[in-house]
Scaffold this motif. Sequence first.
Motif, short mmCIF file in Angstrom:
data_model
loop_
_atom_site.label_atom_id
_atom_site.label_comp_id
_atom_site.label_asym_id
_atom_site.label_seq_id
_atom_site.Cartn_x
_atom_site.Cartn_y
_atom_site.Cartn_z
N PHE A 242 0.83 -1.21 0.00
CA PHE A 242 0.00 0.00 0.00
C PHE A 242 0.86 1.25 0.00
CE2 PHE A 242 -2.18 3.38 2.35
CZ PHE A 242 -3.35 3.50 1.61
N GLU A 243 1.88 1.27 0.85
CA GLU A 243 2.74 2.45 0.94
C GLU A 243 3.57 2.65 -0.31
OE1 GLU A 243 4.92 2.13 4.57
OE2 GLU A 243 3.22 2.77 5.81
N ALA A 244 3.89 1.57 -0.99
CA ALA A 244 4.71 1.68 -2.20
C ALA A 244 3.90 2.10 -3.40
CB ALA A 244 5.40 0.34 -2.49
N VAL A 245 2.66 1.62 -3.52
CA VAL A 245 1.88 1.80 -4.75
C VAL A 245 0.81 2.87 -4.64
CG1 VAL A 245 0.35 0.63 -6.39
CG2 VAL A 245 2.29 -0.59 -5.42
N LEU A 246 0.10 2.94 -3.52
CA LEU A 246 -1.07 3.80 -3.43
C LEU A 246 -0.86 5.08 -2.63
CD1 LEU A 246 -4.00 1.26 -2.95
CD2 LEU A 246 -3.12 2.28 -5.05
N LYS A 247 -0.12 4.99 -1.55
CA LYS A 247 -0.05 6.14 -0.64
C LYS A 247 0.52 7.40 -1.28
CE LYS A 247 1.53 7.51 3.97
NZ LYS A 247 2.17 7.06 5.22
#
Length: 351
Positions: A242-247
């Motif tokens: 999540f932190e790599a792709v969306l955040k």
Amino acid sequence: MPVPAAELARLFPLESLRQETRDQLAREALVSEYQRGDNVFEAGDLDDDTLYLLDGELRCVYPDGRNVAHIATAPHGRYSLNDAVPRRFTAKVVSSKAKVMRVDRRYLEKLITWDQLSRDDNYRHFGSAPGGNDWVFRLLRAPAFARLPTGNIEKMFQMFEPVTVKPSEIVMREGDPADYFYVVRSGTASVSKYLDGAPQVVAYLREGDTFGEDALLSNMPRNATVRMMQGGQLMRLSREAFEAVLKPPMLSWVLPADAARQVQAGAVLLDVRMPEEHDQRAIDGSVNVPLYRLREDVDNVLSPGARVVVYCNTGERSAAAAFVLKRLGYEVSALHGGLGAMLRMLATSNA
């Protein structure tokens, strides 16, 4: 005015899409009618749409005097009007009337990307049953995903882990540490919170809805319990994914000076800390709605589609609030550095 899906089958590159993708696009597209002499757009205009001429003739007039015809029935009529922004020419109707279809440019690009990616033999998440990909269409249409770069879509779907869930199964509990971000692929769920000392259902989720991002963005415990009503399947991303792709792409940060300019131009300054924190020290003119009450109370303080600058002490709660508000259709920026950064700027400017 609705668009017949068959109309899209003659347009480039829409003719290459699966029928279900074209059907979805037809439901999202808007058709407008114009009369002779009307301008569909003018040179220098900024907009978010890809435009196709479905009927009639336009004259594309450039600032240097050049002009080019765009005719719906001509071979070039299957292509969209130039997508450059700002618009490079003025599109004037020269036929007795014209019919123009508008599609959100970012959503169209995301649909085309997903349609192509899901044709790969190794793609795991395509639903072959009728309606099996409705969750994808809703997910990509969500306002919170508008800023997601097209290249991140492939990464997101590659990293999704499918999870089968049963009726009445609790997926996450209020107060638990955050671990995953979820998308409902099939089934329905209820969202409940402890409000006024008792659990209360505050929302229902269906295919394409997301949950779990608040705690991941704010680095705080889960602020709600999600219980499945109907069994089905969830797609999840780990905290790291999540932190790599969306955040990063979902959050729009502004420095204090830019935040001040936005507020002067009419944006609402929203403090998402607890009321006690706001009472102790806050930015003048700010409105207070704590993060845990945001979904329930936002309609009482914000007009639909309002521009908002959110802040907290450090920026972590602001990140979660910005994501929530984007999903609800607001134009949101989060104050970089939080309250301390704004107070330092004000102190400097008043020195």
